[in-house]
Scaffold this active site. Structure first.
Site, PDB file in Angstrom:
ATOM      1  N   SER A  29       0.859  -1.191   0.000  1.00  0.00           N
ATOM      2  CA  SER A  29       0.000   0.000   0.000  1.00  0.00           C
ATOM      3  C   SER A  29       0.890   1.234   0.000  1.00  0.00           C
ATOM      4  CB  SER A  29      -0.870   0.035   1.262  1.00  0.00           C
ATOM      5  OG  SER A  29      -1.503  -1.194   1.442  1.00  0.00           O
ATOM      6  N   HIS A  82      -1.715 -11.440   1.262  1.00  0.00           N
ATOM      7  CA  HIS A  82      -1.318 -11.428   2.670  1.00  0.00           C
ATOM      8  C   HIS A  82      -1.744 -12.728   3.346  1.00  0.00           C
ATOM      9  CE1 HIS A  82      -1.469  -7.172   1.567  1.00  0.00           C
ATOM     10  NE2 HIS A  82      -0.588  -6.967   2.529  1.00  0.00           N
ATOM     11  N   TYR A  84      -3.236 -13.023   6.099  1.00  0.00           N
ATOM     12  CA  TYR A  84      -4.586 -12.928   6.681  1.00  0.00           C
ATOM     13  C   TYR A  84      -5.691 -13.198   5.661  1.00  0.00           C
ATOM     14  CZ  TYR A  84      -4.407  -8.153   4.756  1.00  0.00           C
ATOM     15  OH  TYR A  84      -4.267  -7.083   3.926  1.00  0.00           O
ATOM     16  N   GLU A  85      -5.344 -13.264   4.377  1.00  0.00           N
ATOM     17  CA  GLU A  85      -6.357 -13.589   3.372  1.00  0.00           C
ATOM     18  C   GLU A  85      -6.675 -15.090   3.383  1.00  0.00           C
ATOM     19  OE1 GLU A  85      -5.947 -11.238  -0.488  1.00  0.00           O
ATOM     20  OE2 GLU A  85      -4.121 -10.626   0.541  1.00  0.00           O
ATOM     21  N   MET A 209       1.611  -6.145   8.672  1.00  0.00           N
ATOM     22  CA  MET A 209       1.043  -7.470   8.380  1.00  0.00           C
ATOM     23  C   MET A 209       1.683  -8.135   7.153  1.00  0.00           C
ATOM     24  SD  MET A 209      -2.964  -6.439   8.818  1.00  0.00           S
ATOM     25  CE  MET A 209      -3.523  -5.272  10.052  1.00  0.00           C
TER      26      MET A 209
END
Ligand code: HPA
Length: 274
Positions: A29, A82, A84-85, A209
């Site tokens: 990002s 990521h 967390y996906e 993350m």
């Protein structure tokens, strides 16, 4: 896994007519769209590249571009999946493994992160000098593929010191150089204030993350690593406000030009020095 890496890598090698790629950059990002500033010699949507995961998060486009910096080729990976996906950590680091198989010598990683250090403000660019893995996971868990790297890789200098010195020099007329230690949490929740306090006590300056799994795998393959965080917010509890992804995107947008300007110069110097 080895077969998957080879299938991706063979697809790219064939598509770029076996030209040498010297370096790579993975954009988080705040860096999305960087590739649009340059003439793309080749460009692939992640959906075209075998086994590449199309990112689902806003600000991550999912494009692999091959661009010239300082007369040598750099692979720009715009966007990452990521942990967390919900993907297997080995699939998260597959693009890094593929870059290693393509023969890159240097990998630059970027991300958005929460700032813990009192010296940081939103919008700062921080050169990562070390990391702390707080996830309990590691992309090298499982059978070691000896053809890729050693069972017990040394992590004394994950983030190459010479590249940190180069970054310091190049940043001189662009922004105030700052460095720090990045703590990797899985997300997708932002941290609690107590988790941030814990990270601070054990020496972290930033929380985020991503990035650490890619850095580990790159070092496993003997690639030099350099990494940068864009501080998009003060970490939970340091900031009195609740955190939001919109705020992360907004600060990332505002700081984009500064980071992209720096990165262009940095990549040119990296390719000249290889
Ligand atoms: N924590 C974790 N990841 C982040 C943050 C944060 O505060 N900001 C941007 N990415």
């Amino acid at each position: 896994m080895y077969k998957k890496i080879k299938e991706s890598s063979d697809f790219i090698k064939k598509s770029i007519e076996y030209q040498t790629i010297h370096s790579g950059i993975i954009l988080g990002s705040g860096m999305g769209g960087f590739e649009e500033k340059f003439e793309k010699i080749y460009s692939f949507d992640y959906s075209e590249v075998p086994h590449f995961i199309k990112p689902s998060v806003q600000g991550h486009s999912g494009n692999l571009s091959i661009v010239k910096f300082g007369d040598k080729l750099t692979a720009i990976l715009s966007g990452r999946a990521h942990y967390y996906e919900g993907y297997d950590i080995k699939d998260i680091v597959l693009p890094t493994r593929v870059l290693a198989d393509l023969g890159i010598k240097t990998l630059v990683l970027t991300n958005a992160a929460g700032g813990i250090s009192e010296n940081y403000e939103p919008g700062d660019i921080i050169n990562i000098k070390d990391h702390i893995n707080l996830t309990g996971n590691n992309p090298l868990i499982g059978k070691n593929l000896d053809e890729l790297g050693p069972r017990f890789p040394d992590m004394t200098e994950v983030y190459n010191e010479n590249l940190r010195e180069l970054a310091r020099k190049i940043s001189k007329n662009l922004f105030q150089y700052k460095d720090g230690i990045y703590a990797w949490f899985t997300g997708p929740t932002y941290e609690t204030p107590s988790e941030v306090n814990f990270a601070k006590i054990i020496g972290a300056d930033l929380v985020g993350m991503s990035t650490v799994p890619e850095a580990i795998v790159a070092r496993h393959s003997g690639i030099k690593v350099s990494a940068f965080s864009l501080v998009t917010n003060l970490a939970a509890g340091i900031s009195k406000e609740p955190l939001s992804h919109d705020e992360v995107i907004e600060i990332a947008e505002m700081s984009k030009d500064k980071l992209q300007n720096f990165m262009e110069k940095f990549l040119i110097e990296i390719n000249l020095s290889i």
